[in-house]
Design a protein around this motif. Structure first.
Motif, PDB file in Angstrom:
ATOM      1  N   SER A 190     -37.432  36.013   3.951  1.00 33.23           N
ATOM      2  CA  SER A 190     -36.365  35.086   4.353  1.00 33.23           C
ATOM      3  C   SER A 190     -35.021  35.801   4.394  1.00 33.23           C
ATOM      4  N   SER A 217     -32.837  36.388   7.806  1.00 33.43           N
ATOM      5  CA  SER A 217     -31.449  35.914   7.855  1.00 33.43           C
ATOM      6  C   SER A 217     -30.494  37.065   8.137  1.00 33.43           C
ATOM      7  N   THR A 218     -30.751  38.226   7.530  1.00 32.59           N
ATOM      8  CA  THR A 218     -29.893  39.383   7.773  1.00 32.59           C
ATOM      9  C   THR A 218     -29.987  39.846   9.226  1.00 32.59           C
TER      10      THR A 218
END
Length: 329
Positions: free
Chosen positions: A236, A240-241
């Motif tokens: 996750s 997201s990064t």
């Protein structure tokens, strides 16, 4: 353990089907087989026999005894009694999804006799024999496999507890092909926006397309991601990064296009910016800054693309390596 039915990350619980072999000696039910036609075994009614009130201390639902009324007892002539209760149980387990989808969970079921203290009833356990053809469970689960099972005894509040420890390992091959691999490919593909020539007119559309693809893919795989609230999976954080980096690529591409079409004769590029990115490497391996006069916006744009490509390629490579190595090890 017959089968692992479900592992719920949000509820921090595991659902399984189990059965046990419980042995004890009933000294009040001993007879001589020769007096009863060589009868050595009877099946007495459950309600007429004493049996231990076994319960699970870490059950997810209310505390209820193990076993049901239709399970028969077997009593031998020497007083040995065998009770084989079995049922579906749901027990609490702290699930750590930090290394998802390469995670391994250690859970346990804890049984005790709630109708008697350790001075009245002493519990002993025997490890079942390992079946190489079936492993630790009779029926395999499509998502989890049981890699280890062991037992231990401890005393808590005057009761003897038998703790059965189960180690679950997630089957990650399918998740790698459908989840991890597409995310990694999109992450590396996104960096190649800096290799596209500005003259093609496709740089901005390419970067926006990858950004939308990541957003759509993230909504598509949301059901496959663990819904645990206590821990956050490394995947996750990685996704997201990459979504943040993809947005940054779009901003850099917009600025780069503006520099490319800029008239540097009328609107000069800041000198500090030229010193930062515009460098010339001569044959003597020395580094010299390019003079501000005669530098076109296309030259600065190409140099900025080259610097961004190698910089973000190294970042994505390091992030991917850390994610994979941290998950596997």
């Amino acid at each position: 353990m017959v089968a692992i039915l479900d592992v719920n990350e949000a509820q921090q619980s595991v659902e399984a089907t189990i059965w046990m072999q419980v042995h004890w000696k009933n000294e009040l039910l001993v007879w001589d087989p020769s007096d009863y036609g060589n009868l050595t075994l009877i099946y007495p009614p459950d309600k007429n026999m004493w049996k231990p009130e076994l319960a699970m201390s870490n059950g997810y639902n209310e505390l209820t005894p193990i076993g049901s009324d239709f399970v028969l007892l077997k009593s031998y002539h020497d007083g040995q009694t065998v009770w084989v209760p079995g049922q579906k149980v749901q027990f609490l387990c702290r699930i750590d999804v930090t290394k998802f989808p390469f995670d391994t969970q250690t859970c346990y079921m804890e049984f005790f006799n709630w109708a008697g203290t350790k001075e009245e009833t002493s519990l002993k356990y025997r490890e079942p024999e390992y079946d190489s053809s079936k492993g630790y469970v009779s029926y395999s689960n499509s998502e989890w496999t049981v890699t280890e099972r062991r037992s231990m005894k401890r005393a808590v509040d005057g009761h003897e507890m038998i703790r059965v420890i189960v180690v679950l390992k997630r089957k990650y091959v399918s998740l790698v092909l459908t989840l991890v691999l597409p995310v990694i490919l999109l992450a590396f593909l996104n960096v190649f926006v800096f290799l596209l020539p500005t003259e093609s007119g496709e740089k901005l559309s390419f970067s926006v397309t990858i950004l939308l693809a990541q957003a759509v893919f993230l909504s598509f795989i949301s059901d496959l991601m663990p819904q645990a609230t206590d821990t956050i999976s490394g995947l996750s954080i990685y996704i997201s990064t990459q979504l943040v980096l993809s947005s940054l690529y779009v901003l850099i591409t917009c600025c780069n296009l503006r520099i490319y079409h800029r008239d540097t004769n009328r609107c000069r590029i800041p000198r500090w910016f030229l010193k930062l990115i515009c460098i010339s490497i001569n044959s003597d391996n020395c580094v010299y800054p390019i003079k501000e006069d005669g530098v076109a916006g296309s030259d600065i744009s190409q140099r900025l693309d080259r610097i961004c490509f190698w910089f973000f390629l190294v970042i994505v490579f390091l992030m991917t390596t850390i994610f994979l190595m941290g998950g596997i090890y």
